[in-house]
Design an enzyme around this catalytic site. Structure first.
Site, short mmCIF file in Angstrom:
data_model
loop_
_atom_site.label_atom_id
_atom_site.label_comp_id
_atom_site.label_asym_id
_atom_site.label_seq_id
_atom_site.Cartn_x
_atom_site.Cartn_y
_atom_site.Cartn_z
N ASP A 294 1.13 -0.85 -0.31
CA ASP A 294 -0.18 -0.11 -0.55
C ASP A 294 0.75 1.59 -0.07
O ASP A 294 0.75 2.30 0.99
CB ASP A 294 -0.55 0.11 1.43
CG ASP A 294 -0.08 -0.11 2.66
OD1 ASP A 294 1.28 -0.33 2.15
OD2 ASP A 294 -0.39 0.36 3.68
N GLU A 295 1.73 1.94 -0.56
CA GLU A 295 2.59 2.29 -1.54
C GLU A 295 2.45 2.92 -2.66
O GLU A 295 2.02 3.42 -3.12
CB GLU A 295 3.78 2.21 -0.77
CG GLU A 295 4.62 3.84 -0.12
CD GLU A 295 5.68 2.82 0.64
OE1 GLU A 295 6.62 3.87 0.05
OE2 GLU A 295 6.00 2.41 0.95
N TRP B 222 16.49 13.09 -1.08
CA TRP B 222 15.55 12.77 -2.22
C TRP B 222 15.10 14.15 -2.99
O TRP B 222 14.81 14.15 -4.23
CB TRP B 222 14.11 12.62 -1.39
CG TRP B 222 14.12 10.88 -0.97
CD1 TRP B 222 13.08 10.68 -0.77
CD2 TRP B 222 15.03 10.77 -0.29
NE1 TRP B 222 13.28 9.22 -0.76
CE2 TRP B 222 14.50 9.41 0.21
CE3 TRP B 222 16.32 9.92 0.60
CZ2 TRP B 222 15.51 8.12 0.56
CZ3 TRP B 222 16.90 9.87 1.33
CH2 TRP B 222 16.68 7.95 0.78
N GLU C 63 14.08 -4.42 -1.70
CA GLU C 63 14.43 -3.19 -0.90
C GLU C 63 15.40 -2.53 0.26
O GLU C 63 16.03 -1.58 -0.04
CB GLU C 63 13.65 -2.16 -0.28
CG GLU C 63 12.49 -1.16 0.53
CD GLU C 63 11.77 -1.33 1.00
OE1 GLU C 63 11.42 0.04 1.04
OE2 GLU C 63 11.14 -2.39 1.32
#
Length: 913
Positions: A486-487, A550, A762
């Site tokens: 859920d991302e 980021w 990941e």
């Protein structure tokens, strides 16, 4: 007899002359072949030269553009460039009269080579304009006219019309709030999925254009559109929020038909349409999809269907100012996979293994009774006992549910969702599962495959496979972090870390141009960049972003795009965003020190659960921030130079020096040790040139010492990993880089490979050495960031790179392979905008065979590895005797050669060390 000999010689001369003549091919408009729906007012043209000769360059070109192909070939058109003395063959702008909405244009180009020989005119290529002004949209936004239920069944919208005359052409322009699938007369329009894609919907909404000429019939016709919730209003983002961009679900549809007599008719979305629901009872990105075949409206997409019991529609006044023609390639179906194993797990679950972790869905064929319910769950891995494992999906239900109508064999697949999976679990199917009834289908954006890499090491070849599938699984219209839980959002740090690797694997220029537009639009007014783009998280508090490494996607990606593709327009479009981000860092700094704010740091670096002797590789987050502050400032200076912004160059050059001086004072000792003394701290300090020249080599030595302290393992996270091997090679430690690459135990790139991975994980240890999983809160098995090692494999192992300085877009190429690691063979090829470049080296029988290919209209500097004074041969002749290339020097075990286009084979005695 003599006549025959003379005739043969004459024919041979003609053939040789034709072979030697340069050809023009692979014409592109805005990086696409024959695109429909271009709303760039001055589109750019690119083409490639092809020739069997060496050292072929373009000295001039001529372009002609028209609206009728036959007239164009006769030299009649709307614009002729005339002969332009230039070697430019990519990103050449159209410079004729203003272009018209919806109009199709045709173009050709011919070139002159460096011997002043003209090519023939190319084949005719075309592009079609989109709708250039809001007023060109005559359609109205429409919503279903009924009250929606609590599960939000997918709306069906339909309209019939009459094709009165002979049709010359027809174009459909479609977009939606939500997702859409459209049909004309029961035939699906196009082969794109999850359209209109995901953008910052309230500021930027893309529409698609389709040539539907072949769909329209004389007489009665029907348009049928199904809508899905998608990213627009479906449950999405953290906390499973709904209606992020709006509560409505709406359609904008405009069909423009040109008849043979020149008249034009438009069929538009308006209040004459009908609405209802059908078989798709629920759908969502995280949820999955439920289809009840009993509720299918048979024939609803065909003319003559009785829709008298359907509801009308409501018109809405949503903005058309934000509409833009789709610039990037759409999501399409690609590879298919059949089951490699059918499993009954220890828990008794019926499971199918497709052998590849992919993103898409499964098509099934099934027979049963009306009302039978089949549920397909999706998983990336099985647990160590062999049971189906979905805990790492967190809140994503990720199920496809099909309810049968009881007729003959039924075929099901979803429409408005996607899953990340290797395994599926089947519930509701009685009896034995038959492999032929199940097909996994991969979905991803249809970017051209541009790069290939292979080697003599099977584990590295599997790593390359995993890198490629990490991209395929996460490049669905935006560069997502992961495709299963859920991302599934466009995390900026992941995107910038992997970007250069992505440019090798696929043609990502249009894909990222679209994404960067949303980055600019979602950028906070302070200059801060949100963590994810598009940003569904809001702009307050944590969601406002501003994390070092980021948010620097705002500067890193535009600059790297320019280096790879040579299109200065990306710098022009993103410059204000780049400047705003640097301005934000300035505003957050005191005396040029950026030591405040929330940062992710070197995300997922090596750490230990019981770190009683300080082995966790923690790098100070503000040290990292200072490094990226400097790097983004440097990239802004680079962009300012390219754009001729001399005042900014002076201003930010002064700022850059202050940032670096502050770094030295705050984070390094007098002898050049970093405060954190981690691999990442040295990698960033060296890669971003934070240290003065006299302290750099010792810092590299400290980096290597640190690697050896960890028994030749890396300890870097998301921000240090992309640059680690590059820094080692730059400072003479390619042998250490190879050691890290080939390390098979945790943490390493090959550890997941030894665990059976088919994509990049990941975490370095998503599956621990004892078979247990990492924390369920964050453990994706398809997460491309650590695949950034691919960039080193392509640019250093194989040696394919742009030349420093003015080599942007691979106009000037550097090929400098680094032989080592026990490899006996490495080969890579890359499709640049000029054509294919390749490099392969092979060690065999005490010799090195080194082969390179250079496309026409480019130059290359090639570093031929050589030991001592061994002679180098090229195509069987001594290199020193060549008349088609120039030896310009020697450097660190390489003979440096300047050459032009062609294929070259170098051989020399070479003993592998």
């Amino acid at each position: 007899m003599k006549k025959n000999i003379f005739l043969f010689i004459a024919l041979q001369s003609i053939v040789l002359s034709l072979l030697a003549q340069v050809k023009v091919e692979n014409l592109r408009t805005e990086n696409l072949q024959n695109p429909i729906g271009v709303d760039v007012l001055q589109p750019n043209f690119s083409w490639q030269l092809s020739s069997v000769e060496r050292n072929v360059m373009q000295s001039a070109y001529e372009i002609r553009v028209g609206t009728i192909p036959a007239a164009l070939v006769k030299g009649e058109g709307i614009w002729k460039s005339g002969k332009i003395n230039s070697s430019q063959s990519i990103h050449v702008p159209y410079n004729g009269a203003a272009l018209v909405s919806g109009k199709k244009y045709y173009w050709q180009v011919r070139v002159w080579d460096n011997n002043a020989k003209a090519s023939a005119w190319s084949t005719v290529s075309f592009w079609q304009m989109g709708l250039l002004q809001p007023a060109d949209w005559k359609a109205q936004w429409i919503e279903p006219g009924y009250k929606e239920d609590s599960v939000f069944a997918a709306p069906l919208l339909r309209k019939e019309f009459n094709g009165k005359k002979k049709i010359k052409s027809a174009t459909a322009y479609i977009t939606a709030h939500g997702l859409y699938e459209a049909q004309i007369n029961g035939k699906r329009i196009g082969d794109a999925y999850l359209t209109p894609g995901w953008t910052s919907y309230n500021k930027h909404l893309q529409y698609q254009c389709y040539d539907v000429t072949a769909y329209i019939m004389n007489g009665d016709n029907a348009i049928a559109v199904t809508l899905g919730d998608g990213w627009y209003r479906g449950n999405f983002a953290f906390d499973n929020k709904r209606n992020i961009y709006g509560k409505d679900i709406s359609l904008l549809f405009q069909l423009e038909i040109t008849y043979a007599d020149g008249s034009i008719e438009r069929v538009i979305s308006d209040n004459s349409w009908k609405s209802s629901t059908g078989a798709i009872r629920s759908n969502g990105i995280y949820l999955g999809e439920t289809i009840d075949a009993r509720l299918e409206n048979k024939g609803w997409a065909l003319p003559g269907y009785d829709d008298t019991k359907w509801n009308g529609v409501k018109t809405a006044d949503f903005s058309k100012e934000i509409l833009k023609a789709a610039y990037n390639e759409p999501i399409k179906k690609h590879e298919t996979f059949k089951p490699v194993k059918i499993i009954t797990t220890p828990k008794g679950e019926k499971v199918i293994d497709f052998g590849q972790n992919l993103v898409g869905w499964v098509q099934i064929k099934v027979k049963g009774n009306a009302g039978d319910k089949i549920t397909i769950s999706h998983a990336e891995v099985l647990d160590k006992k062999g049971n189906f494992y979905t805990e790492n999906l967190r809140g994503a239900k990720a199920q496809a549910v099909y309810i049968l109508n009881g007729n003959e064999e039924e075929i099901f697949e979803p429409h408005f969702t996607f899953f990340g999976f290797r395994y599926i679990k089947l519930e509701g199917i009685a009896g034995e599962l038959k492999p032929e009834n199940f097909t996994a289908v991969a979905l991803y954006s249809a970017m051209e495959k541009t790069g290939s890499f292979t080697s003599s090491n099977a584990l590295i070849n599997q790593l390359q496979h995993n890198i490629e599938w990490g991209l395929r699984g996460n490049f669905l219209d935006v560069p997502t972090d992961c495709p299963q839980r859920d991302e599934r959002m466009g995390w900026t740090g992941d995107a910038q870390a992997f970007f250069r690797t992505a440019t090798f694997l696929r043609g990502v220029n249009n894909f990222f141009t679209k994404w960067l537009k949303d980055l600019s639009l979602d950028q906070i007014n302070t200059g801060s960049v949100p963590h994810v783009i598009p940003n569904p998280l809001g702009d307050k508090g944590w969601a406002a972003g501003g994390s070092a490494g980021w948010a620097d996607a705002a500067t890193i990606i535009p600059w790297e795009m320019y280096l790879v593709y040579g299109d200065k327009r990306i710098l022009e479009a993103q410059y204000s965003s780049m400047k705003a981000w640097v301005g934000y860092m300035q505003s957050q700094s005191t005396n040029n020190l950026w030591n405040k704010g929330s940062h992710y740091g070197d995300w997922l670096f090596y750490t230990m659960a019981d770190d009683n002797d300080g082995r966790a590789a923690i790098t100070n987050k503000y040290l990292i921030a200072q490094c990226f502050y400097a790097y983004s400032t440097q990239l802004l200076i680079n962009a300012a130079k390219e754009l001729g912004k001399t005042e900014d160059v002076v201003t930010y050059t002064t700022l850059l020096q202050k940032i670096k001086d502050t770094f030295l004072k705050e984070y390094t000792t007098a002898n050049g040790a970093t405060m954190s003394n981690t691999q990442t701290s040295y990698v960033l300090a060296l890669h971003f040139d934070m240290l003065p020249e006299h302290l750099r080599q010792q810092a590299a030595d400290r980096l290597v010492a640190n690697i050896k302290e960890y028994k030749n393992h890396l300890t870097t996270g998301f921000l240090g990993t992309p640059y680690l091997c590059h820094v080692l090679s730059r400072f003479g430690y390619s042998d250490v880089a190879y050691t890290l690459l080939l390390q098979e135990t945790y943490p390493s790139w090959l550890y997941p490979v030894t665990k059976g991975a088919t994509t990049i994980w990941e975490r370095w240890d998503g599956i621990r050495t004892n078979g247990d999983f990492q924390a369920i809160t964050m453990n994706s098995f398809n997460h491309y960031a650590y695949g950034a090692i691919g960039d080193w494999m392509y640019r250093v192992m194989a040696g394919l790179n742009t030349e420093d300085g003015d080599g942007v877009g691979y106009k000037k190429i550097r090929i400098q392979p680094h032989i080592g690691g026990g490899f006996t063979y490495v080969a890579a090829a890359y499709k640049t905008l000029y054509g294919t470049i390749s490099s392969s080296w092979k060690l065999q029988d005490g010799k090195l065979l080194f082969t390179v290919e250079i496309p026409a209209n480019t130059f290359a500097t090639v570093y031929v590895p050589v030991q001592g004074e061994n002679e180098i041969m090229e195509n069987g002749m001594p290199l020193t005797a060549s008349k088609t290339m120039q030896v310009v020097g020697k450097e660190k075990g390489n003979t440096i050669v300047k050459l032009g286009s062609g294929k070259y084979e170098f051989t020399t005695a070479f003993v592998s060390k």
